[in-house]
Design a protein around this motif. Sequence first.
Motif, PDB file in Angstrom:
ATOM      1  N   SER A  91       1.816 -11.762  24.799  1.00 33.44           N
ATOM      2  CA  SER A  91       1.016 -12.389  25.862  1.00 33.44           C
ATOM      3  C   SER A  91       0.976 -11.550  27.132  1.00 33.44           C
ATOM      4  O   SER A  91      -0.117 -11.246  27.649  1.00 33.44           O
ATOM      5  CB  SER A  91       1.556 -13.789  26.157  1.00 33.44           C
ATOM      6  OG  SER A  91       1.412 -14.604  25.021  1.00 33.44           O
ATOM      7  N   PRO A  92       2.133 -11.135  27.709  1.00 36.00           N
ATOM      8  CA  PRO A  92       2.039 -10.318  28.941  1.00 36.00           C
ATOM      9  C   PRO A  92       1.358  -8.982  28.715  1.00 36.00           C
ATOM     10  O   PRO A  92       0.602  -8.521  29.583  1.00 36.00           O
ATOM     11  CB  PRO A  92       3.499 -10.146  29.365  1.00 36.00           C
ATOM     12  CG  PRO A  92       4.298 -10.416  28.150  1.00 36.00           C
ATOM     13  CD  PRO A  92       3.524 -11.424  27.368  1.00 36.00           C
TER      14      PRO A  92
ATOM     15  N   ARG B 261      -2.390  -9.699  28.488  1.00 37.77           N
ATOM     16  CA  ARG B 261      -2.939  -9.948  29.823  1.00 37.77           C
ATOM     17  C   ARG B 261      -3.059  -8.655  30.623  1.00 37.77           C
ATOM     18  O   ARG B 261      -4.053  -8.396  31.309  1.00 37.77           O
ATOM     19  CB  ARG B 261      -2.062 -10.955  30.583  1.00 37.77           C
ATOM     20  CG  ARG B 261      -2.104 -12.361  30.031  1.00 37.77           C
ATOM     21  CD  ARG B 261      -1.501 -13.343  31.020  1.00 37.77           C
ATOM     22  NE  ARG B 261      -0.113 -13.029  31.338  1.00 37.77           N
ATOM     23  CZ  ARG B 261       0.931 -13.525  30.705  1.00 37.77           C
ATOM     24  NH1 ARG B 261       0.724 -14.370  29.681  1.00 37.77           N
ATOM     25  NH2 ARG B 261       2.152 -13.206  31.053  1.00 37.77           N
ATOM     26  N   HIS B 262      -2.006  -7.833  30.515  1.00 39.69           N
ATOM     27  CA  HIS B 262      -2.009  -6.568  31.230  1.00 39.69           C
ATOM     28  C   HIS B 262      -3.183  -5.686  30.773  1.00 39.69           C
ATOM     29  O   HIS B 262      -3.906  -5.097  31.599  1.00 39.69           O
ATOM     30  CB  HIS B 262      -0.668  -5.863  30.999  1.00 39.69           C
ATOM     31  CG  HIS B 262      -0.494  -4.597  31.777  1.00 39.69           C
ATOM     32  ND1 HIS B 262      -0.473  -4.552  33.151  1.00 39.69           N
ATOM     33  CD2 HIS B 262      -0.339  -3.309  31.365  1.00 39.69           C
ATOM     34  CE1 HIS B 262      -0.313  -3.315  33.566  1.00 39.69           C
ATOM     35  NE2 HIS B 262      -0.221  -2.540  32.491  1.00 39.69           N
TER      36      HIS B 262
ATOM     37  N   ARG C 277      -6.593  -7.097  32.019  1.00 39.93           N
ATOM     38  CA  ARG C 277      -6.865  -6.821  33.430  1.00 39.93           C
ATOM     39  C   ARG C 277      -7.287  -5.367  33.633  1.00 39.93           C
ATOM     40  O   ARG C 277      -8.178  -5.070  34.435  1.00 39.93           O
ATOM     41  CB  ARG C 277      -5.618  -7.127  34.260  1.00 39.93           C
ATOM     42  CG  ARG C 277      -5.268  -8.612  34.323  1.00 39.93           C
ATOM     43  CD  ARG C 277      -4.213  -8.870  35.364  1.00 39.93           C
ATOM     44  NE  ARG C 277      -3.645 -10.206  35.205  1.00 39.93           N
ATOM     45  CZ  ARG C 277      -2.468 -10.445  34.665  1.00 39.93           C
ATOM     46  NH1 ARG C 277      -1.718  -9.429  34.216  1.00 39.93           N
ATOM     47  NH2 ARG C 277      -2.038 -11.679  34.559  1.00 39.93           N
TER      48      ARG C 277
ATOM     49  N   ARG D 264      -0.039  -8.969  39.737  1.00 42.77           N
ATOM     50  CA  ARG D 264      -0.030  -9.661  38.441  1.00 42.77           C
ATOM     51  C   ARG D 264       0.384  -8.697  37.318  1.00 42.77           C
ATOM     52  O   ARG D 264       1.140  -9.064  36.415  1.00 42.77           O
ATOM     53  CB  ARG D 264      -1.404 -10.247  38.153  1.00 42.77           C
ATOM     54  CG  ARG D 264      -1.749 -11.448  39.027  1.00 42.77           C
ATOM     55  CD  ARG D 264      -2.943 -12.204  38.480  1.00 42.77           C
ATOM     56  NE  ARG D 264      -4.149 -11.390  38.467  1.00 42.77           N
ATOM     57  CZ  ARG D 264      -5.007 -11.310  39.485  1.00 42.77           C
ATOM     58  NH1 ARG D 264      -4.783 -11.970  40.614  1.00 42.77           N
ATOM     59  NH2 ARG D 264      -6.106 -10.568  39.388  1.00 42.77           N
ATOM     60  N   ASN D 265      -0.105  -7.454  37.369  1.00 44.28           N
ATOM     61  CA  ASN D 265       0.292  -6.473  36.344  1.00 44.28           C
ATOM     62  C   ASN D 265       1.774  -6.128  36.436  1.00 44.28           C
ATOM     63  O   ASN D 265       2.452  -5.983  35.420  1.00 44.28           O
ATOM     64  CB  ASN D 265      -0.556  -5.209  36.488  1.00 44.28           C
ATOM     65  CG  ASN D 265      -1.985  -5.414  36.041  1.00 44.28           C
ATOM     66  OD1 ASN D 265      -2.276  -6.345  35.287  1.00 44.28           O
ATOM     67  ND2 ASN D 265      -2.891  -4.555  36.490  1.00 44.28           N
TER      68      ASN D 265
ATOM     69  N   ASP E 163       3.843  -8.883  34.868  1.00 50.88           N
ATOM     70  CA  ASP E 163       3.885  -8.804  33.403  1.00 50.88           C
ATOM     71  C   ASP E 163       4.805  -7.678  32.941  1.00 50.88           C
ATOM     72  O   ASP E 163       5.576  -7.838  31.982  1.00 50.88           O
ATOM     73  CB  ASP E 163       2.474  -8.577  32.855  1.00 50.88           C
ATOM     74  CG  ASP E 163       1.599  -9.813  32.996  1.00 50.88           C
ATOM     75  OD1 ASP E 163       2.181 -10.913  33.084  1.00 50.88           O
ATOM     76  OD2 ASP E 163       0.367  -9.668  33.033  1.00 50.88           O
TER      77      ASP E 163
ATOM     78  N   GLN F 204       8.386  -8.668  33.335  1.00 52.90           N
ATOM     79  CA  GLN F 204       8.812  -9.578  32.272  1.00 52.90           C
ATOM     80  C   GLN F 204       9.207  -8.805  31.015  1.00 52.90           C
ATOM     81  O   GLN F 204      10.223  -9.100  30.379  1.00 52.90           O
ATOM     82  CB  GLN F 204       7.702 -10.570  31.949  1.00 52.90           C
ATOM     83  CG  GLN F 204       8.091 -11.574  30.855  1.00 52.90           C
ATOM     84  CD  GLN F 204       6.973 -12.555  30.554  1.00 52.90           C
ATOM     85  OE1 GLN F 204       5.970 -12.609  31.275  1.00 52.90           O
ATOM     86  NE2 GLN F 204       7.145 -13.336  29.499  1.00 52.90           N
TER      87      GLN F 204
END
Length: 463
Positions: free
Chosen positions: A257-258, A261-262, A265, A285-286, A289, A292
């Motif tokens: 998921s991260p 998303r990365h 974007r 936001r990047n 992720d 994480q």
Amino acid sequence: MTEPTPPVAPRATRGLSTTARLALANSVLLATGFGLLLLLVTWLAGQYMLGHVEESVDAELDILSAEYRVDGVRGVSGLIRQRLDMRSPNHDRLYRLESADGVMLIGNLDAWPAAATRDDVLVRLPSLRHPGLTEVVARWARLPDGSRLLVGFDEYEVEQVRGDIRRAALASFGVMLIASLIGGFLITRAALRPVETMRRAAQQIMDGDLRHRIPVRGTADEFDRLSQTLNGMLDRIDRLIASVRGATDNIAHDLRSPLTRHRARIEAALAVPPTGDELPALLERNLADIDQVLSTFQSLLRIANVESGLLRSEFRALDLAALTRDAIDFMEPMADERDISLSADVPAQASMSGHRDLLFQAVINLIDNAIKFSPAGGTVTISLQPAPDGWRLEVADQGPGIPEGERARVFERLYRLEGARNTPGLGLGLSLVQSVARLHAGRIELGAATPGLRAVLTLPAGT
């Protein structure tokens, strides 16, 4: 630079099985001991027989001397004549009775031996019947009229007994050697049969049957204990392999998921470049992720470091009670933020030996989990009490708890319950607690708190 040549087994034992080598070694040991015993017995028997001959010479000389005192020269001569007539090849005797001026009166010794100078000492003379093979043990005495009487017994019988003992010893030695080789081989093969069973089991496991285990015979001997230890090791390896498989699946699930998303974007930014005002938010936001992902791998590496056991060298004496109070103080702001109260029952002191940082992190993880899953207005209870084998730390919450069938799985790395996937975290907290507990020879157990979950961490007082 040439590599060192590996040692070569001696030619005599090269190619021999362990059973044959052990049987041969046992036979050599028994043969050596038995041979030494036979030599001792042969020597003792010879000494006993020789002592008997010497006593017989003294007794014969005393008898003849007593006969002289009764019947004089005539009585002694008659008795010596009887003794000479009764001689046999195995009982040869020497006698010489001579007058005070050296004239032989009776006997079978032509001349007085030069070695017979003292009448209180036994002398050895050459055998007349077995020259070069045996000797004659002799002694003489001077009679009241000045005459001399010499008596000697041949050692031929002693040599015969010695020969009989040697022959019997050689025969028994041969029988013993054969029996020891056969018996040693059978006993050793029977003793090493469990080793062959272990080898076959190991080969079967190497061939791919990872569920196979070494049979336990139920004899409670060293081989049974070794089998149980090896089976425990195999079970541990099997659990680790299963854990690695599960962790791999969970990593793929939780990190997808991260990373997705990365990537999304970045692709969006390439398609429509962000404005100057949008760029900081996009980068933040990047970075979140990426953090994480890095946090996940850092936690996995920390667990691996704990499970390696290397940190055991850093154990020090510590106060578990003070450590628990510090952890409660550390988590107090988070509990207040969620409107959760922390209730503590901690003694004044709880001495033990361990790794302070790891134990602190383990207690933090337990309290953190309890706070996360407790409802607002709930209470998290932390209790530290003495246990028979050390200390018992209990953390109980009032949340939904964990189904009994899932309690063992929550210790797997990155495993999360379906209802907890929206809760912040990586699914590694309880895995780290379990690793820390094992490092300290302790254990972690989960149970129902009705309502909620009760986590019990048991630690020994000293490790």
